[in-house]
Write a protein that holds these residues in place. Structure first.
Motif, PDB file in Angstrom:
ATOM      1  N   LEU A 260      41.406   6.069  57.321  1.00 12.02           N
ATOM      2  CA  LEU A 260      42.594   6.352  56.986  1.00 12.02           C
ATOM      3  C   LEU A 260      43.592   5.029  56.674  1.00 12.02           C
ATOM      4  CD1 LEU A 260      44.471   8.580  56.502  1.00 12.02           C
ATOM      5  CD2 LEU A 260      45.216   8.290  58.840  1.00 12.02           C
ATOM      6  N   VAL A 261      44.041   4.748  55.568  1.00 13.90           N
ATOM      7  CA  VAL A 261      44.658   3.513  55.041  1.00 13.90           C
ATOM      8  C   VAL A 261      46.187   3.881  54.873  1.00 13.90           C
ATOM      9  CG1 VAL A 261      42.795   2.514  53.863  1.00 13.90           C
ATOM     10  CG2 VAL A 261      44.338   3.682  52.640  1.00 13.90           C
TER      11      VAL A 261
ATOM     12  N   LEU B 201      40.624   8.254  62.145  1.00 17.68           N
ATOM     13  CA  LEU B 201      41.422   7.346  61.463  1.00 17.68           C
ATOM     14  C   LEU B 201      40.684   6.186  60.992  1.00 17.68           C
ATOM     15  CD1 LEU B 201      43.567   8.856  63.609  1.00 17.68           C
ATOM     16  CD2 LEU B 201      44.648   6.651  63.785  1.00 17.68           C
TER      17      LEU B 201
ATOM     18  N   ILE C 158      47.502   4.718  65.521  1.00 15.17           N
ATOM     19  CA  ILE C 158      48.079   5.575  64.465  1.00 15.17           C
ATOM     20  C   ILE C 158      49.390   5.222  63.962  1.00 15.17           C
ATOM     21  CG2 ILE C 158      49.275   7.254  66.002  1.00 15.17           C
ATOM     22  CD1 ILE C 158      48.279   9.689  64.262  1.00 15.17           C
TER      23      ILE C 158
ATOM     24  N   VAL D  44      49.057   2.942  61.066  1.00 18.15           N
ATOM     25  CA  VAL D  44      48.736   3.435  59.827  1.00 18.15           C
ATOM     26  C   VAL D  44      49.879   3.410  59.032  1.00 18.15           C
ATOM     27  CG1 VAL D  44      47.842   5.250  58.541  1.00 18.15           C
ATOM     28  CG2 VAL D  44      47.127   4.781  60.740  1.00 18.15           C
TER      29      VAL D  44
END
Length: 382
Positions: A74-75, A71, A99, A102
């Protein structure tokens, strides 16, 4: 002798050429040029730190390459993971509570994808699924144009439509654009070895292909008989099956007539499971498989599902040749495990020594940041 002015002009021209060459070399060093699974030439930044996922369930593929914290780059991602695989998402959330923070750029369909939200997150790279599914596809030209105009490199991978041909290609592509070639090559080497266990034996033994009815997403509706020849059907083919729906449904999936099945009497029945233990009471016709499933719950849910009209009349069910497979293998880098399981069901003597659970356990231990939990296939008879 050349004039002083001509000498100066030659020097300036040479300097300009050198300067252009230097800029070109710098540009090449700043990008990686690849061909994605859609056949597109894409220039990706050499150092990618901001990633957008066109499907949330591509996260395990990303984790293969960045096991410690997939993660961290991860954007943003689509929101289908928590909707379609609640138990799997819950396991990821236990390991990575962040998460939930996100940003989601859509829900469960390509039509819900928001270009504006995606661009606002300033990703350097968007990883999308070939031919779509639950996110944008290569056919969404306006979306692609907007992303690329905003400076987002877009690459397409494919784990679902041609899984056996394209899973290795996709993972190697991701390894190249994310600077994780060694990790990608290690995964692909193991994946190919596990597929070869099945393919090589089938090629040598050439057993008769048993007929199979593959029911798609059991319990999603009360009727019968949704099926597929693509998606999980491609994994079934690789295990040496004769899918009774092949040539009868258009595209990758469709519906067969119950009377046809009763008249044909396929040797095996296999359903795909989309149920969870947490929602079993609310959706009793769904087969419970996945991260929160237990062996007892999985088998009991299969026993309930095959009592439906049109299925209960099949000899395969009456004689105990009924099985179920986790549906989400159709979009997973671990799809080769489903091939091994199918092979054992179809050709039990030929693959008596094969242990797909051990294969999946090894893949989780080597390539995932979360442990293997739950049950991903079951049989009516233990």
């Amino acid at each position: 002798m050349p004039s002083p002015f001509r000498c100066l002009r030659l020097l300036l021209t040479g300097a300009l050429i050198s300067l252009c060459a230097a800029f070109a070399a710098h540009a090449q060093q700043g990008t990686v040029t690849v061909t994605d699974l859609a056949g597109r030439t894409v220039h990706v930044p050499a150092r990618v730190e901001r990633i957008l996922l066109g499907e949330g369930r591509l996260l395990p593929a990303l984790a293969v390459l960045d096991k410690e914290n997939p993660l961290r780059r991860l954007v943003g991602m689509m929101g289908e993971f928590e909707k379609l695989d609640e138990a799997g998402y819950a396991q990821w959330k236990r390991r990575f509570p962040q998460i939930d923070q996100v940003p989601r750029v859509g829900r469960t369909s390509s039509g819900s994808f928001s270009d504006e939200q995606a661009i606002a997150l300033k990703p350097q790279l968007a990883i999308l699924g070939l031919a779509g599914g639950h996110g944008p596809s290569e056919r969404d030209r306006e979306t692609l144009a907007r992303l690329e105009a905003a400076g987002v490199a877009v690459v397409f991978i494919d784990l679902r439509h041609e899984p056996l041909a394209n899973t290795p290609r996709s993972m190697l592509l991701l390894g190249e654009v994310l600077g994780k070639k060694a990790e990608a090559e290690a995964f692909v080497k193991f994946w190919r070895a596990q597929l070869a266990v099945v393919a090589d034996r089938l090629a040598q033994a050439r057993p008769e292909a048993p007929t199979v009815f593959l029911e798609n997403r059991v319990g999603l509706s009360e009727g019968c008989c949704d099926t597929m020849v693509g998606l999980v059907g491609k994994l079934l083919d690789a295990a040496g099956a004769q899918n009774v729906a092949r040539g009868l449904v258009p595209g990758e999936f469709g519906t067969l007539n119950p009377e046809f099945l009763i008249a044909r009497q396929p040797r095996l029945y296999i359903g795909t499971g989309i149920g969870t233990l947490a929602t079993a009471q609310q959706t009793p016709l769904r087969i419970v498989l996945g991260a929160d499933a237990t062996p007892e719950a999985a088998r009991a849910s299969l026993a309930r599902a095959v009592q439906r009209r049109g299925i209960a009349q099949l000899q395969a069910v009456k004689e105990g040749r009924a099985y179920a497979m986790w549906h989400h293998f159709y979009n997973s880098p671990f799809n080769v495990v489903a091939v091994q399981v199918f092979a054992k069901w179809l050709h039990p003597a030929l693959f008596a020594d094969l242990d797909p659970r051990a294969t999946l356990q090894t893949m989780y231990e080597r390539f995932q940041p979360i442990p293997l939990e739950g049950v991903y296939w079951t049989a009516l008879k233990p």
